[in-house]
Design an enzyme around this catalytic site. Sequence first.
Site, PDB file in Angstrom:
ATOM      1  N   ASP A 151       4.548  83.044  -3.131  1.00  0.00           N
ATOM      2  CA  ASP A 151       4.545  84.123  -4.113  1.00  0.00           C
ATOM      3  C   ASP A 151       3.481  85.177  -3.777  1.00  0.00           C
ATOM      4  O   ASP A 151       2.319  84.847  -3.535  1.00  0.00           O
ATOM      5  CB  ASP A 151       4.267  83.558  -5.514  1.00  0.00           C
ATOM      6  CG  ASP A 151       4.451  84.618  -6.589  1.00  0.00           C
ATOM      7  OD1 ASP A 151       5.237  85.555  -6.371  1.00  0.00           O
ATOM      8  OD2 ASP A 151       3.792  84.515  -7.643  1.00  0.00           O
ATOM      9  N   HIS A 152       3.891  86.443  -3.798  1.00  0.00           N
ATOM     10  CA  HIS A 152       3.011  87.567  -3.475  1.00  0.00           C
ATOM     11  C   HIS A 152       2.424  87.425  -2.076  1.00  0.00           C
ATOM     12  O   HIS A 152       1.296  87.855  -1.822  1.00  0.00           O
ATOM     13  CB  HIS A 152       1.914  87.729  -4.535  1.00  0.00           C
ATOM     14  CG  HIS A 152       2.424  88.385  -5.790  1.00  0.00           C
ATOM     15  ND1 HIS A 152       3.156  87.698  -6.723  1.00  0.00           N
ATOM     16  CD2 HIS A 152       2.328  89.653  -6.254  1.00  0.00           C
ATOM     17  CE1 HIS A 152       3.476  88.516  -7.721  1.00  0.00           C
ATOM     18  NE2 HIS A 152       2.992  89.712  -7.452  1.00  0.00           N
ATOM     19  N   CYS A 201      15.652  96.595   8.068  1.00  0.00           N
ATOM     20  CA  CYS A 201      14.890  95.356   7.853  1.00  0.00           C
ATOM     21  C   CYS A 201      13.840  95.136   8.926  1.00  0.00           C
ATOM     22  O   CYS A 201      12.998  94.247   8.800  1.00  0.00           O
ATOM     23  CB  CYS A 201      15.820  94.153   7.790  1.00  0.00           C
ATOM     24  SG  CYS A 201      17.019  94.288   6.455  1.00  0.00           S
ATOM     25  N   GLU A 258      18.393  86.998  -2.425  1.00  0.00           N
ATOM     26  CA  GLU A 258      17.440  87.927  -1.824  1.00  0.00           C
ATOM     27  C   GLU A 258      17.521  89.310  -2.457  1.00  0.00           C
ATOM     28  O   GLU A 258      16.508  89.959  -2.695  1.00  0.00           O
ATOM     29  CB  GLU A 258      17.709  88.020  -0.319  1.00  0.00           C
ATOM     30  CG  GLU A 258      16.565  88.620   0.462  1.00  0.00           C
ATOM     31  CD  GLU A 258      16.859  88.683   1.948  1.00  0.00           C
ATOM     32  OE1 GLU A 258      16.130  88.077   2.728  1.00  0.00           O
ATOM     33  OE2 GLU A 258      17.849  89.348   2.347  1.00  0.00           O
ATOM     34  N   HIS A 283      10.966  91.761  -1.393  1.00  0.00           N
ATOM     35  CA  HIS A 283      12.014  91.379  -2.350  1.00  0.00           C
ATOM     36  C   HIS A 283      11.442  90.635  -3.554  1.00  0.00           C
ATOM     37  O   HIS A 283      10.395  90.001  -3.456  1.00  0.00           O
ATOM     38  CB  HIS A 283      13.042  90.449  -1.675  1.00  0.00           C
ATOM     39  CG  HIS A 283      13.732  91.035  -0.505  1.00  0.00           C
ATOM     40  ND1 HIS A 283      14.627  92.069  -0.631  1.00  0.00           N
ATOM     41  CD2 HIS A 283      13.668  90.766   0.824  1.00  0.00           C
ATOM     42  CE1 HIS A 283      15.084  92.393   0.576  1.00  0.00           C
ATOM     43  NE2 HIS A 283      14.512  91.628   1.474  1.00  0.00           N
ATOM     44  N   HIS A 313       8.362  90.869   3.846  1.00  0.00           N
ATOM     45  CA  HIS A 313       8.728  90.304   5.143  1.00  0.00           C
ATOM     46  C   HIS A 313       9.324  91.410   6.015  1.00  0.00           C
ATOM     47  O   HIS A 313       9.496  92.540   5.599  1.00  0.00           O
ATOM     48  CB  HIS A 313       9.713  89.129   4.997  1.00  0.00           C
ATOM     49  CG  HIS A 313      11.152  89.500   4.832  1.00  0.00           C
ATOM     50  ND1 HIS A 313      12.175  88.836   5.464  1.00  0.00           N
ATOM     51  CD2 HIS A 313      11.749  90.487   4.093  1.00  0.00           C
ATOM     52  CE1 HIS A 313      13.331  89.357   5.117  1.00  0.00           C
ATOM     53  NE2 HIS A 313      13.116  90.356   4.304  1.00  0.00           N
ATOM     54  N   HIS A 350       8.953  95.313   4.385  1.00  0.00           N
ATOM     55  CA  HIS A 350       9.511  95.663   3.080  1.00  0.00           C
ATOM     56  C   HIS A 350       9.420  94.384   2.246  1.00  0.00           C
ATOM     57  O   HIS A 350       8.691  93.465   2.642  1.00  0.00           O
ATOM     58  CB  HIS A 350      10.966  96.164   3.222  1.00  0.00           C
ATOM     59  CG  HIS A 350      11.906  95.145   3.728  1.00  0.00           C
ATOM     60  ND1 HIS A 350      11.947  94.735   5.054  1.00  0.00           N
ATOM     61  CD2 HIS A 350      12.839  94.376   3.104  1.00  0.00           C
ATOM     62  CE1 HIS A 350      12.866  93.803   5.210  1.00  0.00           C
ATOM     63  NE2 HIS A 350      13.420  93.549   4.049  1.00  0.00           N
TER      64      HIS A 350
END
Lengths: 137, 137, 137, 137, 137, 137
Positions: free
Chosen positions: A79-80, A33, A126, A41, A14, A39
């Site tokens: 996810d992913h 950010c 996070e 998480h 994100h 980037h």
Amino acid sequence: MVYVTRIEHFNAAHKLWNHKWSVEKNKEVFGKCANENFHGHNYELHVTVKGTTHPDTGFVMNAKELGDIIKEQVIEKVDHCNLNMDVPFMEGRFTSAENFAIGIWNELAETITKSGSTLHCVKLIETKSIYVEYFGE
Amino acid sequence: MVYVTRIEHFNAAHKLWNHKWSVEKNKEVFGKCANENFHGHNYELHVTVKGTTHPDTGFVMNAKELGDIIKEQVIEKVDHCNLNMDVPFMEGRFTSAENFAIGIWNELAETITKSGSTLHCVKLIETKSIYVEYFGE
Amino acid sequence: MVYVTRIEHFNAAHKLWNHKWSVEKNKEVFGKCANENFHGHNYELHVTVKGTTHPDTGFVMNAKELGDIIKEQVIEKVDHCNLNMDVPFMEGRFTSAENFAIGIWNELAETITKSGSTLHCVKLIETKSIYVEYFGE
Amino acid sequence: MVYVTRIEHFNAAHKLWNHKWSVEKNKEVFGKCANENFHGHNYELHVTVKGTTHPDTGFVMNAKELGDIIKEQVIEKVDHCNLNMDVPFMEGRFTSAENFAIGIWNELAETITKSGSTLHCVKLIETKSIYVEYFGE
Amino acid sequence: MVYVTRIEHFNAAHKLWNHKWSVEKNKEVFGKCANENFHGHNYELHVTVKGTTHPDTGFVMNAKELGDIIKEQVIEKVDHCNLNMDVPFMEGRFTSAENFAIGIWNELAETITKSGSTLHCVKLIETKSIYVEYFGE
Amino acid sequence: MVYVTRIEHFNAAHKLWNHKWSVEKNKEVFGKCANENFHGHNYELHVTVKGTTHPDTGFVMNAKELGDIIKEQVIEKVDHCNLNMDVPFMEGRFTSAENFAIGIWNELAETITKSGSTLHCVKLIETKSIYVEYFGE
């Protein structure tokens, strides 16, 4: 009343970005950010439901059923993925951890109510330094 | 000979993608990791150096100095970045954890040698389920 | 209302000691924690604030700003210090985890209020076996 | 009012089984947890008490005393045991995490009240994916 | 040469028991681990393979493939089982962590070799206090 | 050959200080670790022994026996102590993690050899960011 929490994990990319602002203003407010190429998480998600125990099972809610609801309503959608580009329920919203936890609550609450339990808390970790909690109001 | 490990953290986006392959082949081999819009991780990096203890300090290497080298040589180049787009030392390389650990080794080894110690291992934890280790050969 | 928690770490020495008591009474009540030459801990501090999300950022409070407040108001005053000797805000108080959490709350509350958010909880993890929480009253 | 939590660990075997049901029905509802020869867990137990700090110690409750109560009232009765066969306070109850947390609460509450503090929460972590919390009502 | 580790979890019951010994001798040597009705653990399993990176993927071994091998060869045979009663590859062997790690190695080595990689280490974490490692010889 | 590791925890105060140096030089080299009134840590100690499994037990070494040796030879001498003032085996040595791990090795090696096993590694985790390992040479 007993509280039951199920933990799931997912990975996502994100960036924090306000389209109404200049690049400079975004960098000033969001710092690293706001990297335009994103980037990401390893998110850890705690979903807590509450209720009384069933006399036939000793469960507030079958943990496998809770896990299936979280996977179907949340994990498969995020996810992913890239939270800014791939996730319908985050469309038009900043992908801050706060907003993301609210979005996850909205995906889960109705299905959990239908299952006969009550959603109590969505906790989203996070990084090793930041987590948020949302209780639905 | 004592081994000293310093742990650092950073966040990054990436995708697994072979430009010589079709989209289908990429999805087949890399699964969800081939999402074209990227996903991401909270990486945990363990850098281990080895050596004898200095008679004046009891240190193999000052942990603060080791931390500064890791930050300058690695963290500043990768934190909150996209490994496929923003990181010069990964250019033209698949961003698998294996390749990334080798890349990090190459960024660190010379500077650590100059500081009078010896790089022993780069361990990179990508998720709660996967980590890789590289010992330089 | 969303709750946002920032985690920070610091190391400190302390001892549990009541100056009105004899050495024997101190050893009897506080056990090994009354070692006169001190012992110490890696403290983990969770600071939770609450509020509504800002329409421009999706944040309750910028996590970097929260981190800066914690570092300035707490970490710089206690990290690598002796809680019984070096910390003005603990002067004249027993350095139990309970008192220390209350002391940290008092250092943080006003600055966080000024920043436009509300301090909700200070959680202080002293060892793998003990943590305390204080909610301001 | 400060909240103090003590963490203890124990290992136990159990199975989820409703004697009124057929084997098939047990397998259908409880899945692998209904293996007739048992499975087991490393349980992590968080016991939280609340109260005001004593002027002589800075403690809500001496953590050693709290640990001793947990060991005597709970750990000695369940550690390295079979929850379905060896634990009097679980007799006739399903050994779900929910019921087990309620059972642990009942073993602890009176003794903690006698010690001058108040039991606030029993949190029982069964696996890396599931934990339950009980607040006494 | 890069080392890749995949982590998996499972739950199982067991007891330490030497059938040639009296009950008293078993209790004396194995302590609480000799409870006749079993106890259990959340086991954490680290499987490390080593090899060179493939030029088409950057992988030593596809982590999903490694996960599938571990699930098929180990997890399905031991998860939610009783190691003393339900696991063919532990039949006639003491279910110490040491023996269990050797047994897991034997289940994995051939399949991993066939996949083109080399098994390097089986690490088995039994509790927060004990883990064992086996390197095949 | 199987490797067995036992983990123990203790808390201690210390400071890094070279008596041959000025206060300024100590602050320059050791930074905050040279605070004259000490700081402290929750140390996590991993002691690894190696050997073959006994045919009567499946153990390389009884984990309880290993735990007892560590407690008697190390924990009782260092827990809740000041490493610079209270620990005979660290007298005259800098209390760096490196030196401390070597000191712990020296306290353990002979007793473990007498018990019929072989000490392989002492790993000492000082903070979430730093650990050291010593293999006896």
